[in-house]
Every structure is written in structure tokens, then in C-alpha cells.
Design a protein around this motif. Structure first.
Motif, short mmCIF file in Angstrom:
data_model
loop_
_atom_site.label_atom_id
_atom_site.label_comp_id
_atom_site.label_asym_id
_atom_site.label_seq_id
_atom_site.Cartn_x
_atom_site.Cartn_y
_atom_site.Cartn_z
N LYS B 6 62.73 19.26 -15.61
CA LYS B 6 63.82 18.58 -16.31
C LYS B 6 63.27 17.18 -16.97
N LYS B 7 62.41 16.63 -16.22
CA LYS B 7 61.86 15.28 -16.41
C LYS B 7 60.79 15.73 -17.92
N LEU B 8 60.31 16.58 -17.72
CA LEU B 8 59.50 17.18 -18.71
C LEU B 8 60.25 17.30 -20.07
N LYS B 9 61.27 18.07 -19.92
CA LYS B 9 62.03 18.22 -21.13
C LYS B 9 62.52 17.00 -21.76
N GLN B 10 63.06 16.29 -20.75
CA GLN B 10 63.62 14.95 -21.18
C GLN B 10 62.57 14.12 -22.10
N VAL B 11 61.39 14.04 -21.62
CA VAL B 11 60.27 13.32 -22.34
C VAL B 11 60.00 14.00 -23.57
N LEU B 12 60.08 15.50 -23.53
CA LEU B 12 59.55 15.96 -24.96
C LEU B 12 60.61 15.58 -25.76
N ALA B 13 62.00 15.67 -25.24
CA ALA B 13 63.12 15.57 -26.40
C ALA B 13 62.92 14.20 -27.01
N LYS B 14 62.60 13.40 -26.08
CA LYS B 14 62.49 11.92 -26.57
C LYS B 14 61.53 11.62 -27.44
N GLU B 15 60.31 12.35 -27.45
CA GLU B 15 59.22 12.24 -28.47
C GLU B 15 59.63 13.36 -29.48
N VAL B 66 50.60 11.41 -19.89
CA VAL B 66 50.00 9.75 -19.62
C VAL B 66 51.12 9.05 -20.13
N LYS B 67 51.27 8.99 -21.52
CA LYS B 67 52.23 8.11 -22.12
C LYS B 67 53.51 7.99 -21.40
N TYR B 68 54.11 8.73 -20.80
CA TYR B 68 55.30 8.62 -20.05
C TYR B 68 55.20 8.38 -18.63
N ASN B 69 53.84 8.00 -18.29
CA ASN B 69 53.70 7.80 -16.79
C ASN B 69 53.80 8.81 -15.74
N MET B 70 53.88 9.96 -16.21
CA MET B 70 54.15 11.17 -15.28
C MET B 70 52.61 11.54 -14.83
N PHE B 83 42.37 13.19 -13.85
CA PHE B 83 44.16 12.93 -14.04
C PHE B 83 44.39 13.40 -12.47
N GLU B 84 45.68 12.56 -12.49
CA GLU B 84 46.52 13.14 -11.31
C GLU B 84 47.76 12.82 -11.55
N HIS B 85 48.65 13.49 -11.03
CA HIS B 85 50.33 13.45 -11.34
C HIS B 85 50.65 12.40 -10.46
N LYS B 86 51.80 11.62 -11.09
CA LYS B 86 52.36 10.30 -10.36
C LYS B 86 53.77 10.55 -9.82
N ILE B 87 54.02 11.95 -9.38
CA ILE B 87 55.42 12.30 -9.00
C ILE B 87 55.49 12.16 -7.57
N ASP B 88 56.51 11.38 -7.00
CA ASP B 88 56.58 11.32 -5.49
C ASP B 88 55.08 10.43 -4.91
N ILE B 89 54.35 9.92 -5.82
CA ILE B 89 53.33 9.39 -5.18
C ILE B 89 53.42 7.95 -5.55
N SER B 90 53.21 7.00 -4.37
CA SER B 90 53.28 5.65 -4.59
C SER B 90 52.07 5.18 -5.38
N HIS B 91 52.27 4.02 -6.16
CA HIS B 91 51.19 3.43 -6.83
C HIS B 91 50.11 3.00 -6.18
N HIS B 92 48.69 3.43 -6.52
CA HIS B 92 47.78 3.12 -5.85
C HIS B 92 46.34 2.94 -6.88
N ASP B 93 45.26 2.12 -6.13
CA ASP B 93 44.19 1.99 -7.04
C ASP B 93 43.14 2.81 -6.38
N HIS B 94 41.87 2.78 -6.86
CA HIS B 94 40.89 3.49 -6.30
C HIS B 94 39.58 2.92 -5.73
N ILE B 95 38.87 3.20 -4.95
CA ILE B 95 37.71 2.96 -4.58
C ILE B 95 36.77 4.09 -4.68
N ILE B 96 35.55 4.19 -5.23
CA ILE B 96 34.68 5.10 -5.69
C ILE B 96 33.34 4.85 -5.20
#
Lengths: 141, 141
Positions: B6-15, B66-70, B83-96
Motif C-alpha cells: 500500500k505504501k508503495l502504491k501511495q508513493v507512486l501515486a504521489k509521484e 530512496v526519495k521516500y525514505n523507504m 541498499f537496505e529497506h527501512k521498514i520496521d527498522i529503527s534508525h541506525h548508522d554504520h561502522i565498517i
DNA sequence: CTTAACTTGAGACTCATTATCAATAAGGAT
DNA sequence: ATCCTTATTGATAATGAGTCTCAAGTTAAG
């Protein structure tokens, strides 16, 4: 300034590389400006001054300078990487306008310390970090 | 899962974009894994499952996500972006890890707050940030 | 069902960066 | 100072991630 040349010589020696006038010119060119410039800008600036170097040599020299922390490589997300020298420059990070590309510098010691703690926590030996804030600057909003 | 579609559909519609099975498959593929993968890996994974998409479509779809933060784009300094999805994922940064490429995730709320304050200070409207620590992991030291 | 507009895919293209390699230069040994 | 070995340079080709092109295929509004 002579100090910085000495530093270049030391670094080259440590890497088993020769001190050449091209490497000297590239280093001096990077030192001559506080701007964030890409390899091509540095290359052209040298050319305009009548100094003959190739793009390849510019890239090769920058690699060494970056490895020895004399130059910082800045990936601005689009287009070529930018470079800035780190001589007599205190550490800072960048906040970048996504519209006009303006780059401002910032430092927050608290963040620096927290980073160190994160590295410890994950048992990493911290070498460097990228911390870039992307947004829209006042003029572009 | 239906929610995410649904989220994808919404975003596509918005664009003003259309909902196509290719875009759906790319999005599902990205959702199906918590790994950090590059566009080519996502492309091949789809192909192996018998789903016909082109590399171009994978890139195009990721751009929207990416533009819609998904989806988060991760520039790891060398090679292709991950790339990684951001659904049900709390914000985090990376140590590489600079040797083996291992990526760990971290969060420090204090750093997040300090970033906001920096943006305010420079009158930037903060959109996103990159915060990556590079070092040598325990195993590689 | 039609039709106008969007999307797709294959491959060409871009552009930053790296590799190649013959010609040149550096610098230690003599 | 002059060899001589080895590194360096530069012009150009190659690479590789990502983008563009455009004919053919889809979508969805009417």
C-alpha cells in the motif's frame, strides 16, 4: 611551508616512493587553497599555472596524501570526490546543501567522543569517519 | 506486508507514477532481506527467482524508494552503493571494517540530537545524514 | 474498448577513476 | 659525475557504476 614539503618527503620515503617535482607541485597546489576541490579542478589549476602534470599523477599523488592523512577525501554524494588539505586545519565535518551544493564545516567535540566510544563498543580500531549532514540551506529553502 | 505494498502504491501515486509488477517485485525483493545489498545483487536475486526485470528498472525503482525514505542508500566508500529497506527498522548508522568489509549498525541518540542542533545552527533544514565510522574490526586487527 | 501517456528492457553512453606501457627521470653505486 | 636499475610519468585505453535512449509493451482513465 618548507615544513610541509619535508612532510611530503618523509611520507614518500616511508612508502618507498620517490620525491618528484610533479608530486611536489600537486601537494603545493592542494595546500594553496582552503576550498573543496575535485581532482580535475586541481589538475586544471596546475595546468593554468603552466605546470605540466597529468590527471593520472594528480590522482596517484592524492591517494598517497589521503593515506597519510594530509588530505581529506570528501564524497559529496554526486559527481566527483572533493579534496581539502588537513594542514593547520582542525578536524571538522560537513553540512551540505542538497540544492546549491554549498558546504559548511562544523565540529562538535561531544560527537567526536561518542564516536570513539562506539568504536570501543564494537571492538573496532577507529581509523576515520564520515559525518555529513544533508539538507536545504537558508537561501534555498 | 500488504501494508508495505500500500505504501508503495501511495508513493507512486504521489509521484504521478504507475504501479507496475516490476516495481512491486523490486520493492518486495528489497523487503525480503535485512542485508546490505547493491543494485546488482538485488537484480540477480530477482532473476534467480525467475522474475524478469532489467537493471535499469531496479535502479529506477530504488531511486523512488530512496526519495521516500523507504530504502536507505549506503555509500561504502568503494564499489557500488548498498541498499537496505527501512521498514520496521529503527534508525541506525554504520561502522565498517576497512579490511573485510563487515558492516555493523549502531545508534547513539545523543549524536542524533546534536546533529539536529548543528543543522539549526547553520539554518539548514536537515533531510538526511551519513555517519560512517571506518576502522579495523577485532578479527582483522 | 480505445487511446494517450507511462514504463520497460537492451544496450549505448557517461564520467570519474584506474590500468597500461613505452619513454623519462630519480638517486644509489661506482 | 656517470652509470644503471628501478620508479614515475603521461597519453590513452579500460573499467565500472549508474544513467539515458527509444522502440515496443503496459497501464488506467474515459
Amino acid at each position: 611551508m618548507t615544513n610541509n614539503l619535508k612532510k611530503l618527503k618523509q611520507v614518500l620515503a616511508k612508502e618507498g616512493l620517490r620525491f618528484t617535482c610533479q608530486r611536489e607541485e600537486v601537494w603545493k597546489e592542494i595546500l594553496s587553497s582552503g576550498e573543496h576541490r575535485d581532482a580535475d579542478e586541481i589538475y586544471h589549476s596546475l595546468r593554468e599555472k603552466g605546470i605540466s602534470v597529468s590527471r593520472a599523477t594528480v590522482y596517484r599523488t592524492i591517494d598517497v596524501l589521503v593515506k597519510y592523512n594530509m588530505v581529506r577525501k570528501l564524497d559529496v554524494g554526486v559527481g566527483p570526490s572533493k579534496f581539502e588539505h588537513k594542514i593547520d586545519i582542525s578536524h571538522h565535518d560537513h553540512i551540505i546543501c542538497m540544492k546549491c551544493g554549498k558546504i559548511e564545516e562544523f565540529v562538535v567535540n561531544q560527537i567526536e567522543n561518542l564516536q570513539e566510544r562506539v568504536a570501543e563498543q564494537y571492538s573496532f580500531k577507529l581509523v576515520r569517519h564520515i559525518h555529513q549532514l544533508f539538507g536545504i540551506c537558508k537561501d534555498c529553502q
